[in-house]
Write a protein that holds these residues in place. Structure first.
Motif, mmCIF file in Angstrom:
data_model
loop_
_atom_site.group_PDB
_atom_site.id
_atom_site.type_symbol
_atom_site.label_atom_id
_atom_site.label_comp_id
_atom_site.label_asym_id
_atom_site.label_seq_id
_atom_site.Cartn_x
_atom_site.Cartn_y
_atom_site.Cartn_z
ATOM 1 N N ARG A 187 0.819 -1.219 0.000
ATOM 2 C CA ARG A 187 0.000 0.000 0.000
ATOM 3 C C ARG A 187 0.849 1.264 0.000
ATOM 4 N N GLY A 188 2.164 1.114 0.128
ATOM 5 C CA GLY A 188 3.055 2.264 0.129
ATOM 6 C C GLY A 188 3.599 2.567 1.514
ATOM 7 N N PRO A 189 4.032 3.806 1.750
ATOM 8 C CA PRO A 189 4.597 4.163 3.052
ATOM 9 C C PRO A 189 3.514 4.440 4.090
ATOM 10 N N TYR A 190 3.922 4.398 5.345
ATOM 11 C CA TYR A 190 3.070 4.748 6.474
ATOM 12 C C TYR A 190 3.791 5.842 7.255
ATOM 13 N N ALA A 191 3.059 6.782 7.814
ATOM 14 C CA ALA A 191 3.667 7.879 8.574
ATOM 15 C C ALA A 191 2.904 8.104 9.861
ATOM 16 N N HIS A 224 13.072 11.344 9.044
ATOM 17 C CA HIS A 224 13.002 9.954 9.533
ATOM 18 C C HIS A 224 12.003 9.162 8.691
ATOM 19 N N PHE A 225 12.192 8.542 7.460
ATOM 20 C CA PHE A 225 13.482 8.589 6.827
ATOM 21 C C PHE A 225 13.295 8.549 5.309
ATOM 22 N N GLY A 226 13.780 9.563 4.631
ATOM 23 C CA GLY A 226 13.856 9.542 3.181
ATOM 24 C C GLY A 226 12.631 10.132 2.491
ATOM 25 N N PRO A 227 12.649 10.143 1.147
ATOM 26 C CA PRO A 227 11.532 10.713 0.394
ATOM 27 C C PRO A 227 10.326 9.774 0.366
ATOM 28 N N VAL A 228 9.134 10.368 0.465
ATOM 29 C CA VAL A 228 7.895 9.605 0.358
ATOM 30 C C VAL A 228 6.952 10.315 -0.606
ATOM 31 N N GLY A 229 6.195 9.503 -1.338
ATOM 32 C CA GLY A 229 5.130 10.010 -2.191
ATOM 33 C C GLY A 229 3.780 9.687 -1.561
ATOM 34 N N ASP A 230 2.750 9.531 -2.416
ATOM 35 C CA ASP A 230 1.406 9.229 -1.923
ATOM 36 C C ASP A 230 1.007 10.239 -0.851
#
Length: 311
Positions: A187-191, A224-230
């Motif tokens: 599903r991609g990244p979580y924040a 913390h940590f790096g590039p994210v989209g979505d």
């Protein structure tokens, strides 16, 4: 990760791999660092320069999102190795770069001198003439590439984010939350939001997140940590979790402080575990605590400081 628009991701090595990032923006033979980690990260910062084909003399700027030590603890040591650079910081943070005594004393009171020395290294002052205050809208020029500084409180009153229009990127410090790669799923990244003590302000943080989203960047470069989209999905989740964290805080407002702290940590763990399960993450509660334990502790502390201020 391969550079994008001259943007290089640097793992500062703080705590564990892929926990704490700094960034290098390279443009026409010149560079700007955004955040720098602790003193122990200085060799990694210089190595990143070398890998980008730049020398320390070609760095024009060190832009700090805020002066928390995982972002800016090594600023003085790094600046001592960048003869032509100036340090850019929110006006509320400038005095702590010029004279870090109060910053050191406050952190040492919590962690102790020995832990501070080992974890961060002694903070080195930056000469006042090398510090540039960046109020709302201040533009850092990197060889004709404007890097616009935005006043983004919520995590800290002295927090700024950097909008790189050419790179279609926002460097968000802690304003757009924490997004560890261990939690990525199909599903991609979580924040998750970060309410680290001592200046958490939920209403301001909501507004700052919305402001970043409105710029419609291709990526948010979180520390913390790096590039994210979505980005729209992550922003929605951050807003929901800020509201949930506020509700959890209100629910324990009347409890004795020691009991309140433990209840908050337990409730925050439940909150993140539930959202991660819905996100498709298959890890155990122990694995969650291994990755998020320190952040849960700090988020609980930040919520308590906010409650004690009348939140």
């Amino acid at each position: 990760m391969a550079p994008s628009h001259g943007i290089h991701v640097i793992d500062t090595g703080f705590v564990r791999p892929r926990f704490d990032a700094a960034y290098l923006v390279a443009e026409q033979g010149h560079g700007a660092f955004i955040d720098c980690g602790t003193n122990h990260a200085v060799p990694r910062m210089l190595e990143a320069l070398d890998q980008a084909g730049l020398t320390p003399e070609q760095v024009d700027w060190l832009i700090l999102t805020h002066v928390h030590l995982d972002h800016a603890g090594g600023a003085g040591e790094l600046m001592a190795r960048l003869p032509n650079a100036k340090a850019v910081v929110h006006p509320r943070g400038a005095r702590h770069l010029i004279d870090p005594t109060q910053l050191w004393a406050g952190a040492s009171a919590v962690y102790g001198e020995a832990v501070m020395e080992k974890t961060y290294g002694r903070l080195r002052p930056i000469p006042a003439e090398r510090v540039v205050e960046a109020p709302e809208g201040h533009v850092v020029e990197l060889q004709g590439r404007p890097l616009r500084c935005l006043d983004t409180p919520g995590h800290a009153k002295h927090h700024l984010c950097v909008y790189d229009e050419r790179g279609r990127a926002c460097f968000t410090g802690d304003t757009f939350g924490l997004s560890y790669r261990e939690f990525d799923t199909e599903r991609g990244p979580y924040a998750i939001p970060t309410s680290t003590p001592v200046q958490f302000e939920p209403d301001a943080l909501h507004q700052s997140i919305d402001r970043l989203v409105a710029l419609k960047p291709d990526a948010m470069y979180v520390t913390h940590f790096g590039p994210v989209g979505d980005i729209e999905r992550l922003a929605k989740g951050l807003h929901q979790q800020i509201d949930a964290m506020v509700s959890l805080g209100h629910a324990v407002r009347g409890e004795p402080k020691d009991k309140r702290h433990e209840e908050l940590k337990w409730a925050l763990t439940d909150l993140y575990a539930g959202r991660l399960a819905a996100h498709g993450w298959k890890g155990t509660r122990d694995e969650l605590l291994r990755i998020l334990g320190m952040d849960i502790e700090l988020n609980a502390q930040g919520l308590e400081v906010w409650l004690d201020r009348g939140g």
